[in-house]
Structures are given as structure tokens and as C-alpha cells.
Design an enzyme around this catalytic site. Sequence first.
Site, mmCIF file in Angstrom:
data_model
loop_
_atom_site.group_PDB
_atom_site.id
_atom_site.type_symbol
_atom_site.label_atom_id
_atom_site.label_comp_id
_atom_site.label_asym_id
_atom_site.label_seq_id
_atom_site.Cartn_x
_atom_site.Cartn_y
_atom_site.Cartn_z
ATOM 1 C CE LYS A 185 -11.446 11.251 8.815
ATOM 2 N NZ LYS A 185 -11.952 11.224 7.506
ATOM 3 N N GLY B 239 -18.550 13.389 8.324
ATOM 4 C CA GLY B 239 -17.361 13.876 9.018
ATOM 5 C C GLY B 239 -17.644 15.047 9.955
ATOM 6 N NE ARG C 39 -13.350 15.583 6.035
ATOM 7 C CZ ARG C 39 -12.450 16.371 5.495
ATOM 8 N NH1 ARG C 39 -12.187 17.558 6.031
ATOM 9 N NH2 ARG C 39 -11.776 15.993 4.431
ATOM 10 C CG HIS D 47 -6.839 10.937 7.369
ATOM 11 N ND1 HIS D 47 -6.916 11.789 6.290
ATOM 12 C CD2 HIS D 47 -7.986 10.213 7.342
ATOM 13 C CE1 HIS D 47 -8.052 11.583 5.637
ATOM 14 N NE2 HIS D 47 -8.711 10.628 6.247
ATOM 15 N N GLY E 269 -5.887 -3.068 -7.618
ATOM 16 C CA GLY E 269 -5.211 -4.329 -7.297
ATOM 17 C C GLY E 269 -3.741 -4.330 -7.702
ATOM 18 C CE1 TYR F 250 -20.283 13.613 3.894
ATOM 19 C CE2 TYR F 250 -18.718 14.774 5.288
ATOM 20 C CZ TYR F 250 -18.991 13.815 4.320
ATOM 21 O OH TYR F 250 -17.971 13.045 3.804
ATOM 22 C CG ASP G 13 -10.867 7.591 7.439
ATOM 23 O OD1 ASP G 13 -10.350 8.016 6.388
ATOM 24 O OD2 ASP G 13 -11.501 8.325 8.225
ATOM 25 C CB SER H 233 -10.469 13.440 2.314
ATOM 26 O OG SER H 233 -10.239 13.697 3.688
ATOM 27 C CB CYS I 17 -6.113 10.471 -1.859
ATOM 28 S SG CYS I 17 -6.426 12.159 -2.387
ATOM 29 N NE ARG J 72 -7.672 12.195 -5.911
ATOM 30 C CZ ARG J 72 -8.366 11.260 -6.562
ATOM 31 N NH1 ARG J 72 -8.425 11.297 -7.872
ATOM 32 N NH2 ARG J 72 -8.991 10.319 -5.901
ATOM 33 C CB THR K 18 -11.711 2.819 1.376
ATOM 34 O OG1 THR K 18 -12.017 3.791 2.370
ATOM 35 C CG2 THR K 18 -12.689 1.657 1.469
ATOM 36 C CG ASN K 19 -10.529 1.882 -3.666
ATOM 37 O OD1 ASN K 19 -11.023 1.103 -4.466
ATOM 38 N ND2 ASN K 19 -11.174 2.953 -3.223
ATOM 39 N NE ARG L 80 -17.100 10.287 1.881
ATOM 40 C CZ ARG L 80 -15.809 10.148 2.089
ATOM 41 N NH1 ARG L 80 -15.341 9.130 2.772
ATOM 42 N NH2 ARG L 80 -14.953 11.032 1.591
HETATM 43 P P1 GTP Z 1 -11.690 9.091 2.682
HETATM 44 O O1 GTP Z 1 -12.740 8.143 3.095
HETATM 45 O O2 GTP Z 1 -12.252 10.388 2.162
HETATM 46 O O3 GTP Z 1 -10.655 9.357 3.727
HETATM 47 O O4 GTP Z 1 -10.995 8.516 1.357
HETATM 48 P P2 GTP Z 1 -10.027 7.287 1.005
HETATM 49 O O5 GTP Z 1 -8.607 7.745 1.111
HETATM 50 O O6 GTP Z 1 -10.403 6.069 1.747
HETATM 51 O O7 GTP Z 1 -10.285 7.111 -0.569
HETATM 52 P P3 GTP Z 1 -10.965 5.892 -1.377
HETATM 53 O O8 GTP Z 1 -10.199 4.606 -1.245
HETATM 54 O O9 GTP Z 1 -12.386 5.862 -1.046
HETATM 55 O O10 GTP Z 1 -10.759 6.400 -2.873
HETATM 56 C C1 GTP Z 1 -11.265 7.620 -3.350
HETATM 57 C C2 GTP Z 1 -11.395 7.604 -4.853
HETATM 58 O O11 GTP Z 1 -10.155 7.304 -5.473
HETATM 59 C C3 GTP Z 1 -12.399 6.551 -5.343
HETATM 60 O O12 GTP Z 1 -13.141 7.104 -6.387
HETATM 61 C C4 GTP Z 1 -11.510 5.440 -5.834
HETATM 62 O O13 GTP Z 1 -12.128 4.675 -6.854
HETATM 63 C C5 GTP Z 1 -10.275 6.191 -6.354
HETATM 64 N N1 GTP Z 1 -9.051 5.357 -6.254
HETATM 65 C C6 GTP Z 1 -8.665 4.612 -5.188
HETATM 66 N N2 GTP Z 1 -7.516 3.943 -5.442
HETATM 67 C C7 GTP Z 1 -7.155 4.289 -6.705
HETATM 68 C C8 GTP Z 1 -6.045 3.922 -7.551
HETATM 69 O O14 GTP Z 1 -5.161 3.143 -7.189
HETATM 70 N N3 GTP Z 1 -6.012 4.486 -8.795
HETATM 71 C C9 GTP Z 1 -6.987 5.356 -9.218
HETATM 72 N N4 GTP Z 1 -6.866 5.856 -10.454
HETATM 73 N N5 GTP Z 1 -8.048 5.714 -8.454
HETATM 74 C C10 GTP Z 1 -8.127 5.190 -7.218
HETATM 75 C C1 SPV Z 2 -12.673 12.100 4.898
HETATM 76 O O1 SPV Z 2 -13.171 13.128 4.403
HETATM 77 O O2 SPV Z 2 -11.443 11.972 5.059
HETATM 78 C C2 SPV Z 2 -13.533 10.963 5.278
HETATM 79 C C3 SPV Z 2 -14.973 11.137 5.239
HETATM 80 O O3 SPV Z 2 -13.034 9.914 5.642
HETATM 81 S S1 SPV Z 2 -15.560 12.035 6.614
HETATM 82 O O4 SPV Z 2 -15.852 11.082 7.681
HETATM 83 O O5 SPV Z 2 -16.782 12.686 6.195
HETATM 84 O O6 SPV Z 2 -14.584 12.986 7.059
HETATM 85 MN MN MN Z 3 -10.832 10.048 5.812
#
Ligand code: GTP
Ligand code: SPV
Ligand code: MN
Length: 586
Positions: A210, A203, A73, A230, A496, A201, A279, A252, A254, A402, A257-258, A371
Site C-alpha cells: 500500500k 498493510g 491498517r 487499488h 462464481g 500488520y 489488489d 478493502s 469487498c 459494499r 481477491t474473490n 489474512r
Molecule cells: P483486500 O485484500 O482487503 O483489498 O480485499 P478484497 O477486495 O480482495 O476482498 P476479498 O475478495 O478478500 O473479499 C472480502 C470478503 O468479502 C470475504 O469475506 C469474501 O468471502 C467476501 N466476498 C467476496 N466476494 C463476494 C461476493 O460476491 N458476495 C458476497 N456475499 N461476499 C463476497
Molecule cells: C487492504 O486493506 O486493502 C489490503 C490488506 O489489501 S493490507 O495490505 O493490509 O492493506
Molecule cells: Mn487491498
Amino acid sequence: MTKPNTANPAVLRWVEETAKLCQPDRVFWCDGSESEKDALIDEAVARGILIRLNQKKLPGCYYHRSTVDDVARSEARTFICVPTSEEAGPTNNWMAPAEMYSKLRGLCAGAMRGRTMYVIPYLMGPLGSPLTKVGLELTDSIYVVLSMRIMTRMGQIAYEHLGQGEDFNHGLHCMLDVNPKNRYIAHFPQDNTIISTSSNYGGNVLLGKKCLALRIGSWLANKEGWLAEHMLILSAESPSGEKTYVTAAFPSACGKTNFAMLVPPPHLAAWKIRTIGDDIAWMKPGADGRLYAINPEAGYFGVAPGTNRRTNPNAMDTISRDTIYTNVALTPDLDVWWEGKTDQPPAELTDWKGNRWTPGSPEPAAHPNSRFCAPMKNNPALAPEADDPNGVPISAIIFGGRRSTAIPLVYQAFNWIHGVYVGACMSSETTAAATGEVGKIRRDPMAMLPFCGYNMGQYFRHWLLLRKRLCVPPRIFYVNWFRRDSTGKFIWPGFGENMRVLKWIVERTHGRADAVETPLGWVPGPRDFDLGGMSGFDPAAMAKAQEIGLEEWRREALTHDDLMLKLYADLPKELLFQRELLVARL
Ligand code: GTP
Ligand code: SPV
Ligand code: MN
């Protein structure tokens, strides 16, 4: 030219006007059908826009490589165009609407000559939800069409929802030559219009995400009394079958998704976590005084690096088919790879720039912001509530960022106003999701710094006022998965294992877990936090993860001033008072 598949006069008029401006050779009216998808994919492959991946290993999966300066972005090129700069506020780039329109009309004039303009009708939100919005995106990018098809409920369904009405978002995307010099992501909330130029790209160009769901969404939400955030949304089912719904705002890349796809460790295997969204959350007080949330999206545009069988098995399953990968690395047999996918990298790859790569190469094989774009229906942990037009009642809101230092693993705000303060003071190390320096601490209030479509001070006031319309306000928490020890290692194992934090949070919302008061808020006491079955992580490690250094926090509190001073003119006084209380407690 395909035939219009709607008779809505406002749509026909706007498409005609835009075609007159951009002068495409062809106008293609998308209907969202399977056959249309197949034809567009064939064309994209033939033109080299997509690479067909190994269909035995990754059925229905394709690969896209973007230009090297169009991989994240562009916050510096993102504008909120409202009559006064005060309305956009000090955290947004502002330009007067007339000036921006005239600049963009210049850039878009004739920009689609020799190209096709695709008309994408889409819904943000489940069918039949009062919060659901209709968008139309006109674009000259097949990649955008195919991605929007995954990320939104796209096609005829949107025209059905719209009927003869005029209430739809007007989105125009002109790829131009993807030169950053001509890149603008411009929002005109008063006209419900978005214009995006010279990028391809996610976003910047998947305008439902977004741009509409957050920037225009938050502007509308402020006017109409709801929240566009968000945030991920998850359902946590306890061993007794009780479901608790939780949202979480992390900046973003941080961990949203996980966290939304979390698989509990064996010790807590009786808990079931299901994903509603990863998201974005739209939330509105219901008639019963609870806060209800829907996920406006239908797919995941997620970070590839770090995703693997151990960290996020649900994501790995989700992206095993029907997925578009962008800027990851390729194996010789056209499988995908990224840093962290396997412990040992393959002996040879083609990197995201198209160059030969070996484990000795100095640069990462996949771009750090590479992505995947995958339909949510592929997610084995998808909650059926993701399609519920009424949404789900939220019991807890989690903020987090983070941070390598200072911020403990988890604490709970004392009340709603304190929770708003805690969210407002969120900070995080910057990531590759946005163009610019990575790893620099910045204030990112509620993970909305790049996404709030109006004055941030007014946004805080809107949050504070919402409390009056809630009989059962969600409890507010703060987490930090990313604290490091003196050797630079993450203290908390994360992924987890975050189930343990979530369990305490869920139990707190039901009044079943105890807590200890600290200057920051309530934290789990030694007996309140489940460390069962954890090897290599003991109460001493937990104490380190939870440590609150008073000196460190006095300095931290001073850093909140950056934001307070920047927003001073519009800052609700309640937040200044919260700051005084925090300083006094410290
Ligand atoms: P956007 O799509 O950009 O909004 O991001 P998001 O907040 O969904 O982040 P995502 O879950 O994709 O995680 C981003 C990065 O952080 C990835 O490389 C993950 O592997 C890492 N990550 C996620 N959860 C954890 C965690 O609990 N611990 C650590 N050390 N890394 C994590
Ligand atoms: C973010 O950057 O927070 C995302 C990816 O979720 S994007 O859709 O490119 O903004
Ligand atoms: Mn996002």
C-alpha cells in the site's frame, strides 16, 4: 553482520546511515534464496514468532499471531508528508516533512539495539517492465522479511535491476514495542521514502504494497502520466477463445481477491477466468492508445474469513502450501480455521488471541481481518500474463462497493467522464481491514480513500485528463454484490455467479450485448443477462437486484455532497456538471 551483496554506493550509504540511527546488533543482507528462507523460518519458529503448522496438511505453511491492537491498517496514523497540506489534500493526514522526520528519528534512534536489521531488496512489477520499481526495506521483523519474500520479487534480482542507480524507494520499518501510541506510517514522496513504526500488520509494514505501490505510486503516477490503483486485474477468455482484460476497484475486503480468482458456474463453464492481480494495478497508456496494466505484486495478502472450497476454490488451492497465516484460528492438530471455512466449526479451536474456543464462544475464532500471505505462482488460475513486462490492454474498468441498499447489481457509465464521476462517488460500508467502526457507509472514491498519496481533487483531474491519451478508453461499470433483501439476506449469490455480470460487461465492451438506459447509466435488459442454469434466482429476483428507487436515489445523490464540499476547492468542474446531469435524470 552478513556481507553486503551489492556494491551500489547509494544503497551502501543509506544502509550505513540507517544502521547508525537504529543501532542494530547485526545487519543481515537478504538475497532471497531458498536456504536463506529456511534459516529465517527456523529462527522465527525457535523464537516463537511463527508456529509451524501441520506439514502433512499444509506443507511449507506457518502461523503468526499479532498483538490484539495491531490487526489492521491504521488509517488515522497514516501520513502524507509533503511541503503543504493542500498538496496532500483534505482526505489525507498531513504533517510537514521536517516535523515528521524529527519525530520519527527520535522514535527510531537506537530502536534496533539487541535486534537484527534485515535489508530487503525487492521489485514491484515484472522483470523488465518500464513500470517496474525498485524498493529497499530495512526492517527488524523476520515476519516482514518472510512476507515480503512472498509478496514481491525479492532478492538479488532487485540489485540487478537497480544497477549503479539511485532510483529506489527507501523504506524503514521499526517494530518498536508495537504500541499504537508510537505508530506512524509516514510517506515522503519527494524523497521516495517511507517510514513505518510500532506496527507489524501487513498493510502498515509490507512497504512495497500500500505504501509504495499505491501512496507513493499514485503520487509518481500523477507526475508521470500513469495510474496506480487499488484494482484487481483478470483475463476473461470467452468460449471462442477471445481474451478480454478487466480491472476492478473495490474497497478493502469487498471482493477483489474473490473476483480475480472467479470460477464460473457450470452453465458458463466454457468461460475461463485467470488472475493477473488481486489488489493493485499500475496502468499506462500504450503507443496504440490503449490502457495497459501490470500487477506490481507477486503474492496475495488476502482475507481468510469467508474463503472456502465453494466460494473460492482457487484461493483454497493457493493457500494449501507455502503460506503464512496471520490471526486465523488453530485446530488441535495445527490445521487452520476461520469463520466460513466450513459450515460446521470444529468442536475445539485455539482462537486468534491464543485462547481455547468452542462453537459456543461469543467472539469469532479468527479475527475478521485475519489474512493469508501466499505466492501467486501457487494459484491454479494464474494468468501467464502476470509476468508480462508489457502488461495487458484493459477493455473494462469496474468500480464497486459494499452496500446493503440502493445500489443495483450492475450498470454501465455513459462515457469516460461519467465513469470518473461514478468512481469518484463510490461508497462502501467499512470493513475490518482498517481499524475503526465496521459497517458504516463512507465515500471511498475509486477504493483509493486510504491510498491516494496526493490531493483527491487533483487525482480526479488526472483521471479526466488521461482520456486525452487514450484512443480506445476502457468502458466503465459499477457493481454491488452486497445488496440485501428485507430479511437481511444477500439478494445476489455472488462469487462464481459474478461470472454472469462479467459476461455482460465483456460482451458490452465488444458491442455485442444490449442495454437499457436508466438515470444511473445503462443496465442489462431482460434478454441481455444470462440467468441460465440458476436455481432459486429468477427474473423477479434479478429485478430486485437491479431495482433503482428514484426517491432513494435522490437521497443518495445528496450524500455525494459530503465529498463534493470537502474537495470543492480542487474539484474538476466536469464532476459538478455530472452531478447536475444525474440530478436532472432523477
Ligand atoms: P483486500 O485484500 O482487503 O483489498 O480485499 P478484497 O477486495 O480482495 O476482498 P476479498 O475478495 O478478500 O473479499 C472480502 C470478503 O468479502 C470475504 O469475506 C469474501 O468471502 C467476501 N466476498 C467476496 N466476494 C463476494 C461476493 O460476491 N458476495 C458476497 N456475499 N461476499 C463476497
Ligand atoms: C487492504 O486493506 O486493502 C489490503 C490488506 O489489501 S493490507 O495490505 O493490509 O492493506
Ligand atoms: Mn487491498
